[in-house]
Design a protein around this motif. Sequence first.
Motif, PDB file in Angstrom:
ATOM      1  N   UNK A   1       0.815  -1.214   0.000  1.00 42.82           N
ATOM      2  CA  UNK A   1       0.000   0.000   0.000  1.00 42.82           C
ATOM      3  C   UNK A   1       0.848   1.263   0.000  1.00 42.82           C
ATOM      4  N   UNK A   2       2.073   1.152   0.542  1.00 42.28           N
ATOM      5  CA  UNK A   2       2.867   2.358   0.788  1.00 42.28           C
ATOM      6  C   UNK A   2       4.168   2.414  -0.014  1.00 42.28           C
ATOM      7  N   UNK A   3       4.729   1.262  -0.306  1.00 45.24           N
ATOM      8  CA  UNK A   3       6.076   1.205  -0.877  1.00 45.24           C
ATOM      9  C   UNK A   3       5.991   1.165  -2.401  1.00 45.24           C
TER      10      UNK A   3
ATOM     11  N   UNK B   1       9.131   9.047  -1.072  1.00 46.96           N
ATOM     12  CA  UNK B   1      10.384   9.091  -0.326  1.00 46.96           C
ATOM     13  C   UNK B   1      10.393   8.048   0.778  1.00 46.96           C
ATOM     14  N   UNK B   2      11.589   7.706   1.226  1.00 47.76           N
ATOM     15  CA  UNK B   2      11.717   6.791   2.358  1.00 47.76           C
ATOM     16  C   UNK B   2      10.954   7.329   3.573  1.00 47.76           C
ATOM     17  N   UNK B   3      11.049   8.636   3.813  1.00 44.64           N
ATOM     18  CA  UNK B   3      10.369   9.224   4.971  1.00 44.64           C
ATOM     19  C   UNK B   3       8.856   9.099   4.863  1.00 44.64           C
ATOM     20  N   UNK B   4       8.319   9.273   3.669  1.00 41.65           N
ATOM     21  CA  UNK B   4       6.872   9.148   3.488  1.00 41.65           C
ATOM     22  C   UNK B   4       6.409   7.726   3.782  1.00 41.65           C
ATOM     23  N   UNK B   5       7.155   6.756   3.281  1.00 42.20           N
ATOM     24  CA  UNK B   5       6.809   5.354   3.542  1.00 42.20           C
ATOM     25  C   UNK B   5       6.917   5.052   5.026  1.00 42.20           C
TER      26      UNK B   5
END
Length: 363
Positions: free
Chosen positions: A162-164, A169-173
Amino acid sequence: MSQKEQRLRAAQAAATAAGLDALLIPPSADLQYLTGYDAHALERLTLLVLPADGEPTLIVPRLERPAAEAADPHGVRIVDHVDGSDPYELVSAAIGKADAVGLGNRMWAEQVLALRAALPSAEQRLAGAVLAALRVRKSPGEVEALRRAGQAIDAVHTQMGQWLRAGRTENEVAADIAAAIRAAGHATVEFTIVAAGPNGASPHHGTSDRVIAAGEPVVVDIGGRMPDGYCSDSTRTYCIGEPPAEFAEYYQVLFEAQRAAVAAVRPGVTAESVDAVARDIIAAAGYGAAFLHRTGHGIGLDGHEEPYIVAGNDTPLEEGMAFSIEPGIYLSGHHGARIEDIVVCTSSGVDRLNTIPTELVIL
């Protein structure tokens, strides 16, 4: 006798066997294990004074007394101190004469020095080895607590698609993962490593504002603390689309090494022999220098505790020991991979507490 009282008695017996007159335990997993009190580490002194023979005393700042009492530390006398008073006089009074005391391994240096002044005739040693011997074998109840933690973190990994994805960005994930860790039942988020592309070659990268690109492997190592204090910790490696050929090749090596190390766990084998199983497979494939860390660490009320699955640790595994199996391969400047499960040594072998697959997940 309550579980807390049993643990206190066992710690007193262990202190006696170690030649210590008392254990002095600051806020820590040790304190929580012995009393149930998950205390804040403050500049104001909080300290469990556990004589080898005598009544345990929990010294707390007066403003923290309600929290200490709410923890209901059976068999422990609570004594408070007010701001401006010398709490170390209370320590001396609670111990009496002492030739040797064991200090919590993670006690602040200013407290160590203050205790040296308050107890000038007492040799100071580390209490960690005394308490680690009690905590290293988990009770059936503790194993079930770790199992619940494992199931909760597994539930987060199953939602990673759902997120990756490319463009984030890594921070958002990591922010999405942190929210899911709490939603899965954890009280706190302890860490969220989202390491994409070349960042995956740094085992403790953390996160950054780097944008994840198509075709990149991503190492996701996440964990939290459940309301009962027990920890989760699990790593899976993902790829955004088809993986690079070199990565796919060494991921298969890593997959086999991790699976073999898990299967090697049983009572009587040494911690270092389990490390060697994973390390030998990775080295035989030519990636030995890229396996940068030990194979595992114990887990419980602390995220990292005994036993450590590492070369040089000849401790035989015993029923109830819980630890990670997490070999990794890291190619600097390119990418990396790690697979981590929490396992428990059982009477007949091993119980894997993280049950989701360990094959590479392509998103």
